[in-house]
Structure formats: structure tokens, C-alpha cells
Scaffold this active site. Structure first.
Site, PDB file in Angstrom:
ATOM      1  N   PRO A  28     -53.443  92.265   7.782  1.00  0.00           N
ATOM      2  CA  PRO A  28     -53.662  90.891   8.249  1.00  0.00           C
ATOM      3  C   PRO A  28     -53.002  90.632   9.594  1.00  0.00           C
ATOM      4  O   PRO A  28     -51.961  91.228   9.915  1.00  0.00           O
ATOM      5  CB  PRO A  28     -53.009  90.040   7.159  1.00  0.00           C
ATOM      6  CG  PRO A  28     -52.999  90.916   5.954  1.00  0.00           C
ATOM      7  CD  PRO A  28     -52.831  92.314   6.456  1.00  0.00           C
ATOM      8  N   PHE A  29     -53.621  89.759  10.341  1.00  0.00           N
ATOM      9  CA  PHE A  29     -53.093  89.292  11.639  1.00  0.00           C
ATOM     10  C   PHE A  29     -52.921  90.419  12.646  1.00  0.00           C
ATOM     11  O   PHE A  29     -52.034  90.398  13.481  1.00  0.00           O
ATOM     12  CB  PHE A  29     -51.762  88.526  11.437  1.00  0.00           C
ATOM     13  CG  PHE A  29     -51.860  87.470  10.378  1.00  0.00           C
ATOM     14  CD1 PHE A  29     -52.708  86.378  10.553  1.00  0.00           C
ATOM     15  CD2 PHE A  29     -51.150  87.582   9.182  1.00  0.00           C
ATOM     16  CE1 PHE A  29     -52.828  85.417   9.566  1.00  0.00           C
ATOM     17  CE2 PHE A  29     -51.281  86.624   8.199  1.00  0.00           C
ATOM     18  CZ  PHE A  29     -52.129  85.536   8.390  1.00  0.00           C
ATOM     19  N   ARG A  30     -53.758  91.458  12.527  1.00  0.00           N
ATOM     20  CA  ARG A  30     -53.722  92.596  13.451  1.00  0.00           C
ATOM     21  C   ARG A  30     -52.400  93.366  13.418  1.00  0.00           C
ATOM     22  O   ARG A  30     -52.051  94.070  14.346  1.00  0.00           O
ATOM     23  CB  ARG A  30     -54.023  92.142  14.886  1.00  0.00           C
ATOM     24  CG  ARG A  30     -55.308  91.300  15.028  1.00  0.00           C
ATOM     25  CD  ARG A  30     -56.277  91.941  15.972  1.00  0.00           C
ATOM     26  NE  ARG A  30     -57.551  91.281  16.197  1.00  0.00           N
ATOM     27  CZ  ARG A  30     -58.320  90.601  15.349  1.00  0.00           C
ATOM     28  NH1 ARG A  30     -57.931  90.373  14.132  1.00  0.00           N
ATOM     29  NH2 ARG A  30     -59.477  90.147  15.712  1.00  0.00           N
ATOM     30  N   LEU A  31     -51.688  93.224  12.308  1.00  0.00           N
ATOM     31  CA  LEU A  31     -50.410  93.961  12.185  1.00  0.00           C
ATOM     32  C   LEU A  31     -50.697  95.259  11.433  1.00  0.00           C
ATOM     33  O   LEU A  31     -50.153  95.533  10.361  1.00  0.00           O
ATOM     34  CB  LEU A  31     -49.377  93.095  11.442  1.00  0.00           C
ATOM     35  CG  LEU A  31     -49.175  91.696  12.048  1.00  0.00           C
ATOM     36  CD1 LEU A  31     -48.158  90.897  11.256  1.00  0.00           C
ATOM     37  CD2 LEU A  31     -48.720  91.813  13.512  1.00  0.00           C
ATOM     38  N   HIS A  32     -51.606  96.033  11.995  1.00  0.00           N
ATOM     39  CA  HIS A  32     -52.166  97.181  11.287  1.00  0.00           C
ATOM     40  C   HIS A  32     -51.149  98.290  11.061  1.00  0.00           C
ATOM     41  O   HIS A  32     -50.157  98.395  11.778  1.00  0.00           O
ATOM     42  CB  HIS A  32     -53.340  97.748  12.091  1.00  0.00           C
ATOM     43  CG  HIS A  32     -54.283  96.688  12.576  1.00  0.00           C
ATOM     44  ND1 HIS A  32     -54.930  95.828  11.715  1.00  0.00           N
ATOM     45  CD2 HIS A  32     -54.651  96.326  13.823  1.00  0.00           C
ATOM     46  CE1 HIS A  32     -55.664  94.984  12.422  1.00  0.00           C
ATOM     47  NE2 HIS A  32     -55.505  95.262  13.708  1.00  0.00           N
TER      48      HIS A  32
END
Ligand SMILES: Cc1cc2nc3c(=O)[nH]c(=O)nc-3n(C[C@H](O)[C@H](O)[C@H](O)COP(=O)(O)O)c2cc1C
Length: 213
Positions: free
Chosen positions: A188-192
Site C-alpha cells: 500500500p501507498f507505494r511502499l513496495h
């Protein structure tokens, strides 16, 4: 999609745990098995990047037809653009992107031709129409018309009405032996999550590093 960490791996691990993996081939096998169950088609489709004589990158999709600890195998025409680029610079990068899992796997390494016996064995598993097509296609060459191609196909088919179609000498396979892998999973939220495995040569052990997204 919201929190993808709830996706279960076949091992029972949650997807967030993949960063604990110590070895890339086993992790690839696990992800590929999952992709095979969730992708609408061709979970074995991979982008194959090569470079031409000027160093200009080129990329196209191919189907991965086998993999093990020695690398990833695909088949094509030796005289195609990709075949010529590999002959000039036997290095390549691969990319698997499984949208259904929100994951990608990147691979870089050297390319070697498969043996004639390996190519023959795979060619024999193809449908007769695909075998005929391999003879009739001058892949990546200019084609005057669809009709010209259909005529070529009919000509090859007429020669092989009975019996097996042998592998064309200009059609074979290559194996990409990785020195780098990267496993990426959407969070989520590009916190890959990203982990990279590197080794100097295929004879060296892997070093694992977690990367910022
Ligand atoms: C999903 C997909 C899978 C493909 N698989 C192969 C393959 O396994 N071998 C192949 O020669 N071309 C395959 N192609 C066609 C290639 O992308 C490409 O058009 C062709 O190989 C010519 O590339 P080149 O001119 O760079 O050599 C595939 C295309 C797609 C979209």
C-alpha cells in the site's frame, strides 16, 4: 487493491514474508506457481531485453518454456532481430509481470544456446501447425503480404503431410543464466517490498539485499 500482505503463499507464508527468502530460484518457483493459478493467460510470458550493435536496447515478449537452477529457456528464430542481437552480445534481461498478483521479477544474466537435443525435444512437443509455422516464418524480415506467408505455410504443410516435422536448423532456444534477480511486490501507498539477489558469476554464492521501493 488495498493491503496485499494478506495474500497467502503456497508455503503458508504471507506475501510480506518473501523478503526472508535466502535463494532466488525457490522463491521464483513459488511465485510462478501462484501466477499459474491466478493469471488469465500465459503466466510464463516474459519481456526479453537485449541490445543491438549500437548498444540500443530492444525488448519484446517471449514465452518461458523451462527454468531450473541453470536459468530460463525460451525459443525463437536464430536470424530474428533478437537472435542477431544475442549473437552480437550474449547478455539479456527478463521481466515477469503478474498483474493478478501485483508482482514483478527482474532477471539479468548471460545467454547461451540450448543444445540441439534440448531444442529438438521441445520442438517435438509443439503442435504440427506451430512446427510448420516455424519453417515458414522468416521472423523479423519484411513480409510482402499475409498471402505470401500463407503460401509459404501451405508449401511447408504439403511437404509434411505425413510424418514428423523436424526442427528447422534456424530455430532453437537460449538459456539466460541469472547473476541478478529482483523480486518486487506491491504494498500500500507505494511502499513496495523489493529484494535483490546478486552473484558475481553463476559459480559464486548469492548475496541478498533489501532495496528501497
Ligand atoms: C505473450 C507473447 C509471447 C511471445 N512468445 C514468443 C516466443 O516464445 N518466441 C518468439 O520468437 N516470439 C514470441 N512472441 C513474439 C515476439 O514478441 C516478437 O514479436 C518476435 O519474436 C520478433 O521479435 P524480434 O524481431 O525482436 O526478434 C511473443 C509475443 C507475445 C505478445
Amino acid at each position: 487493491m488495498s493491503d496485499t500482505t494478506s495474500i497467502k503463499h503456497p508455503s503458508g507464508l504471507t506475501s510480506g514474508d518473501f523478503t526472508a527468502a535466502e535463494e532466488p530460484f525457490a522463491l521464483f518457483a513459488e511465485w510462478f506457481a501462484e501466477a499459474s493459478g491466478s493469471e488469465p493467460n500465459d503466466p510464463n510470458a516474459m519481456a526479453l531485453a537485449t541490445v543491438d550493435a549500437d548498444g540500443l536496447p530492444d525488448v519484446r515478449m517471449v514465452l518461458m518454456k523451462g527454468y531450473d537452477s541453470h536459468g530460463f529457456v525460451f525459443y525463437s528464430h536464430k536470424a530474428s532481430q533478437k537472435g542477431r542481437e544475442i549473437a552480437g552480445n550474449p547478455k539479456a534481461a527478463l521481466l515477469f509481470h503478474w498483474k493478478s498478483l501485483r508482482r514483478q521479477v527482474r532477471v539479468r544474466g548471460s545467454v547461451t544456446p540450448v543444445s540441439d537435443a534440448e531444442a529438438d525435444a521441445y520442438f517435438a512437443t509443439r503442435s504440427k501447425q506451430s512446427q510448420i509455422g516455424a519453417w515458414a516464418s522468416k521472423q523479423s524480415q519484411p513480409l510482402e503480404s499475409r498471402f505470401a506467408f500463407e503460401q509459404a505455410i501451405a508449401g511447408v504443410a504439403a511437404k509434411h503431410l505425413i510424418g514428423e516435422v523436424p526442427r528447422p536448423p534456424g530455430w532453437s532456444g537460449w538459456r539466460i543464466t541469472p547473476i541478478r534477480f529482483e523480486f518486487w511486490h506491491d504494498r500500500p501507498f507505494r511502499l513496495h517490498d523489493r529484494i535483490e539477489f546478486r552473484r558475481d558469476t553463476p559459480a559464486h554464492p548469492w548475496t541478498k539485499t533489501r532495496l528501497y521501493p
